[in-house]
Design a protein around this motif. Structure first.
Motif, PDB file in Angstrom:
ATOM      1  N   ALA A 206      96.562 -37.447  26.341  1.00  0.00           N
ATOM      2  CA  ALA A 206      96.378 -35.995  26.376  1.00  0.00           C
ATOM      3  C   ALA A 206      95.329 -35.608  27.413  1.00  0.00           C
ATOM      4  O   ALA A 206      95.506 -34.627  28.156  1.00  0.00           O
ATOM      5  CB  ALA A 206      95.961 -35.487  24.994  1.00  0.00           C
ATOM      6  N   VAL A 222      95.050 -31.884  19.932  1.00  0.00           N
ATOM      7  CA  VAL A 222      95.790 -33.146  19.925  1.00  0.00           C
ATOM      8  C   VAL A 222      95.648 -33.782  18.547  1.00  0.00           C
ATOM      9  O   VAL A 222      94.559 -33.858  17.978  1.00  0.00           O
ATOM     10  CB  VAL A 222      95.308 -34.112  21.039  1.00  0.00           C
ATOM     11  N   TRP A 285     103.425 -33.916  26.739  1.00  0.00           N
ATOM     12  CA  TRP A 285     102.753 -34.950  25.932  1.00  0.00           C
ATOM     13  C   TRP A 285     103.605 -35.333  24.732  1.00  0.00           C
ATOM     14  O   TRP A 285     104.317 -34.503  24.176  1.00  0.00           O
ATOM     15  CB  TRP A 285     101.399 -34.420  25.470  1.00  0.00           C
TER      16      TRP A 285
END
Length: 325
Positions: A206, A222, A285
């Protein structure tokens, strides 16, 4: 080839971040005091610049020595750290501060970057207490936003609690060690505590993706794509360890009978803590499946000497409860 500077870079999130950038063909430098073993000491692609990030002159010297394109700041624990770093590295292609999901001030489910309010700032920049950790991270994020308004390509990444190989906090090791040793494990709150975790390699990816594709002045959550309860984590870990473990859920009243409280156990939270990761997913991601993440985590744990003993109740106290139940 771009040059990345990782402030920190040897222990946990920083260590995996260096590996992530190496895998994506960056030249790397790490900047820290040298107080911990350097796992990249023999790697000629990783330069070590020694210095204290609290020393402004040392930070400026690191900039001159490395001339980085990207800066990943893993040890910005105070708002001042972010303010100084975004000034020193104002001209880099990307500055990314490692913030925290603890920066959110409201108990919303899920917490969203552009909607959930941040913790208020009490104005005690030198406070080191755990009670002000989230407030310090939130004010650090505000420093990122202010720097972006001044033209710095600064961003923040907010992980929830991070687990994985080389986790020196030993919070996750507490559960790993007990599941690997005992057939019955006490789980507080009847196992229903929900605290989303983040696999460390996903945090590292990330940080790279945000540095490459993120937008100045933005923060990105995240955390694992799936968020098991604490009881479900015990089952997942037992499967990864191939251990026949029975998770024994215990209510607050049952714990109190053994002079214990749910908060005595690591990774317990009385309110659900879940971060929306949609904004990060939009950058491309992806989260690592739990089976893969736990396989690597268990393998490294079993070669370490970490037991998490100091992170929760000892076995003698939980045995009293197990005998009663």
């Amino acid at each position: 080839m771009d040059q990345a500077l990782v402030i920190g870079g040897t222990r946990f999130i920083g260590r995996h971040t260096v590996e992530e950038f190496l895998e994506h063909e960056y030249d790397i430098a790490i900047f820290n005091r040298g107080n911990h073993d350097n796992p990249f000491d023999a790697n000629d692609r990783v330069e070590h610049v020694q210095g204290d990030r609290m020393d402004d002159a040392a930070l400026e010297a690191a900039r001159e020595a490395v001339d980085p394109d990207v800066v990943i700041d893993c040890v910005a624990y105070h708002p001042r750290d972010v303010r100084i770093a975004t000034d020193v590295f104002a001209d880099v292609k990307a500055y990314v501060s490692v913030s925290s999901g603890a920066s959110y001030g409201n108990e919303e489910v899920p917490k969203r970057e552009d909607e959930t309010p941040l913790e208020p700032w009490p104005g005690a920049d030198s406070d080191e207490s755990a009670q002000t950790y989230g407030k310090r991270k939130a004010e650090g994020d505000r420093a990122v936003f202010a720097a972006a308004e001044d033209g710095v390509n600064a961003m923040a990444v907010r992980p929830t609690v991070v687990y994985g190989p080389h986790d020196y906090t030993e919070r996750f090791d507490y559960w790993l060690a007990r599941i690997d040793t005992y057939d019955r494990v006490v789980v507080p709150g009847d196992g229903l505590s929900l605290w989303q975790l983040a696999y460390v390699e996903d945090v590292a990816s990330a940080l790279r993706i945000v540095a490459e594709r993120g937008e100045a002045g933005e923060a990105y959550n995240v955390g694992d794509r799936d968020a098991p309860t604490l009881g479900e984590w015990v089952e997942l870990i037992a499967d990864a360890m191939d251990r026949p473990v029975h998770a024994v859920g215990a209510s607050a009243n049952e714990l109190a009978a053994a002079v214990l409280a749910p908060e005595d156990f690591p990774l317990y939270r009385d309110q659900p803590h879940l971060l929306s990761t949609a904004k990060l997913h939009d950058l491309g991601w992806e989260s690592t499946p739990h089976e893969e993440a736990l396989g690597a985590t268990v393998e490294e744990h079993r070669t370490s000497d970490r037991t998490g003993t100091d992170e929760g109740p000892d076995r003698e106290r939980t045995e009293v409860l197990l005998d009663r139940m």
